[in-house]
Design a protein around this motif. Structure first.
Motif, PDB file in Angstrom:
ATOM      1  N   SER A 178      37.064  39.095  24.539  1.00  0.00           N
ATOM      2  CA  SER A 178      36.771  38.817  25.949  1.00  0.00           C
ATOM      3  C   SER A 178      37.752  39.538  26.858  1.00  0.00           C
ATOM      4  N   ARG A 179      39.026  39.486  26.496  1.00  0.00           N
ATOM      5  CA  ARG A 179      40.014  40.194  27.320  1.00  0.00           C
ATOM      6  C   ARG A 179      39.753  41.698  27.284  1.00  0.00           C
ATOM      7  N   LEU A 180      39.382  42.213  26.119  1.00  0.00           N
ATOM      8  CA  LEU A 180      39.113  43.641  25.989  1.00  0.00           C
ATOM      9  C   LEU A 180      38.001  44.064  26.943  1.00  0.00           C
ATOM     10  N   ILE A 181      36.948  43.263  26.999  1.00  0.00           N
ATOM     11  CA  ILE A 181      35.844  43.562  27.922  1.00  0.00           C
ATOM     12  C   ILE A 181      36.333  43.515  29.371  1.00  0.00           C
ATOM     13  N   ALA A 182      37.097  42.475  29.703  1.00  0.00           N
ATOM     14  CA  ALA A 182      37.620  42.339  31.065  1.00  0.00           C
ATOM     15  C   ALA A 182      38.485  43.536  31.444  1.00  0.00           C
ATOM     16  N   GLU A 183      39.303  43.990  30.506  1.00  0.00           N
ATOM     17  CA  GLU A 183      40.159  45.149  30.767  1.00  0.00           C
ATOM     18  C   GLU A 183      39.325  46.402  30.989  1.00  0.00           C
ATOM     19  N   GLN A 184      38.327  46.596  30.142  1.00  0.00           N
ATOM     20  CA  GLN A 184      37.482  47.787  30.260  1.00  0.00           C
ATOM     21  C   GLN A 184      36.679  47.777  31.563  1.00  0.00           C
ATOM     22  N   LEU A 185      36.357  46.597  32.043  1.00  0.00           N
ATOM     23  CA  LEU A 185      35.627  46.479  33.313  1.00  0.00           C
ATOM     24  C   LEU A 185      36.524  46.681  34.525  1.00  0.00           C
ATOM     25  N   GLY A 186      37.837  46.798  34.282  1.00  0.00           N
ATOM     26  CA  GLY A 186      38.760  47.057  35.377  1.00  0.00           C
ATOM     27  C   GLY A 186      39.249  45.835  36.103  1.00  0.00           C
ATOM     28  N   LEU A 187      39.118  44.650  35.504  1.00  0.00           N
ATOM     29  CA  LEU A 187      39.653  43.452  36.145  1.00  0.00           C
ATOM     30  C   LEU A 187      41.173  43.542  36.200  1.00  0.00           C
ATOM     31  N   PRO A 188      41.791  42.967  37.225  1.00  0.00           N
ATOM     32  CA  PRO A 188      43.258  42.985  37.319  1.00  0.00           C
ATOM     33  C   PRO A 188      43.894  42.327  36.106  1.00  0.00           C
ATOM     34  N   GLU A 189      45.131  42.723  35.818  1.00  0.00           N
ATOM     35  CA  GLU A 189      45.842  42.214  34.648  1.00  0.00           C
ATOM     36  C   GLU A 189      45.892  40.684  34.636  1.00  0.00           C
ATOM     37  N   GLU A 190      46.119  40.069  35.778  1.00  0.00           N
ATOM     38  CA  GLU A 190      46.207  38.610  35.840  1.00  0.00           C
ATOM     39  C   GLU A 190      44.890  37.962  35.438  1.00  0.00           C
ATOM     40  N   GLN A 191      43.776  38.542  35.878  1.00  0.00           N
ATOM     41  CA  GLN A 191      42.474  38.001  35.512  1.00  0.00           C
ATOM     42  C   GLN A 191      42.171  38.223  34.036  1.00  0.00           C
ATOM     43  N   GLN A 192      42.611  39.355  33.505  1.00  0.00           N
ATOM     44  CA  GLN A 192      42.448  39.591  32.068  1.00  0.00           C
ATOM     45  C   GLN A 192      43.152  38.503  31.265  1.00  0.00           C
ATOM     46  N   GLN A 193      44.375  38.170  31.677  1.00  0.00           N
ATOM     47  CA  GLN A 193      45.137  37.140  30.977  1.00  0.00           C
ATOM     48  C   GLN A 193      44.470  35.781  31.117  1.00  0.00           C
TER      49      GLN A 193
END
Length: 351
Positions: A178-193
């Motif tokens: 899930s975090r990997l997808i969030a990161e690839q979508l360009g979500l901010p680091e805080e939202q990825q966490q």
């Protein structure tokens, strides 16, 4: 505190230096060259700049105009001038001068203005230090709050593990996918966490599912599936009233991770972008890992077969953007799979 003196006349520097030396805990550094003074001031900390206006190589106005620090962030400037021209004073103020002294220098006035400027500098530094201290305290408090939120999440997950026999490795893998997808979508680091921390609670509602359904070693019949699907609402109801941001996100994930992009999911039948992004992200991550995991009623699919299933169901079960984001990071997916391996004794998952 350090006072910088700039005047092209040596005797003036000596006079000002001796006067400043009368002040407690104050030292001076003197320059007859405005260029040398400018270079030094731009490279070193100081607390007050006393500069003559009329100098041959660079006048005082030009010097303070070329200081690197913005006027509202630099130490105070006391300009010494024989000129009573109002225009000179206006330009000096525009360039960042704090106060003026008219030649010939009056000793009492010089000391009073210097003392006042240093007091102003001391107060400013005190406010800056106070602001820094407050920022550090806020950061500490925020970190403690986040730690408590994470602790709460881990306790809830641990409680659910007593009833839901999904493996801890599955929880770890789907959270990292899930975090990997969030990161690839360009979500901010805080939202990825946040996604990483909240995703493990996606099935917390299974604590309300009867054992004869949750632990059934095989596929569920239609009536049992109706009961099983209630776990999405149960999980949301458990978490929805929590004020912590992380748990609010977990509530949203619990409610929406079984929705389908085509609207055929549950519990609300949401479709497309009406499904919150975190729900669409976790749907891809959860199903992908479930397919590649052993269950009592099925063998684990190969990574390639699960990958093809995601592609075949883009726009149906899954948000195509989220699927593409996961598959674009295939090497990372395989690394996560290798890092969080199942322990012997597979789990049942009727989710």
């Amino acid at each position: 505190m350090k006072v910088v003196l700039v005047d092209d006349t040596h005797i003036n520097l000596v006079l000002m230096s001796r006067l400043v030396d009368k002040l407690k805990d104050v030292s001076t550094i003197s320059f007859q060259s405005a260029h040398e003074a400018l270079a030094w001031c731009n490279a070193h900390p100081y607390d007050l700049l006393i500069v003559d206006y009329m100098m041959p190589d660079m006048n005082g106005l030009e010097l303070i105009a070329r200081l690197q620090a913005p006027p509202d962030q630099r130490p105070p400037v006391l300009m010494v001038t024989a000129s009573v021209d109002v225009d000179v004073r206006h330009r000096a103020l525009e360039n960042g001068a704090s106060d003026f002294l008219i030649k010939p220098i009056d000793k009492v006035e010089f000391l009073a203005r210097t003392r006042n400027m240093l007091a102003l500098r001391s107060a400013t530094l005190g406010l800056q230090h106070r602001a820094s201290w407050l920022a550090e305290e806020v950061a500490k408090a925020t970190a403690e709050l986040r730690a408590r939120e994470q602790e709460t999440i881990m306790l809830l997950c641990r409680a659910s593990e007593y009833r839901d026999p999904e493996t801890g490795a599955h929880i770890q893998r789907m959270a990292h996918y899930s975090r990997l997808i969030a990161e690839q979508l360009g979500l901010p680091e805080e939202q990825q966490q946040d996604v990483l921390n909240a995703a493990p609670m996606h099935d917390i509602g299974k604590v309300g599912t009867p054992d004869h359904i949750l632990l059934k070693p095989g596929r569920l019949n239609p009536e049992e599936m109706v009961v099983m699907r209630q776990h999405a609402d149960i999980g949301y109801n458990i978490l929805k009233d929590c004020q912590a941001r992380m748990l609010q996100l977990a509530a949203e994930i619990a409610l929406t991770h079984h929705e389908r992009y085509d609207g055929a999911g549950y519990p609300r039948g949401l479709a497309g972008e009406d499904i919150p992004l975190v729900g669409r992200i976790v749907a891809v991550a959860d199903v992908f890992d479930a397919l590649t995991s052993v269950r009592p009623y099925k063998s684990a699919w190969s990574m390639e077969d699960a990958r093809q299933h995601l592609l075949d169901n883009c726009g149906g079960h899954f948000d195509p953007v989220c699927v593409d984001a996961l598959l674009q990071r295939w090497d990372d997916v395989q690394a996560i799979r290798a890092r969080f391996r199942d322990e012997p004794g597979a789990a049942t998952d009727h989710g």
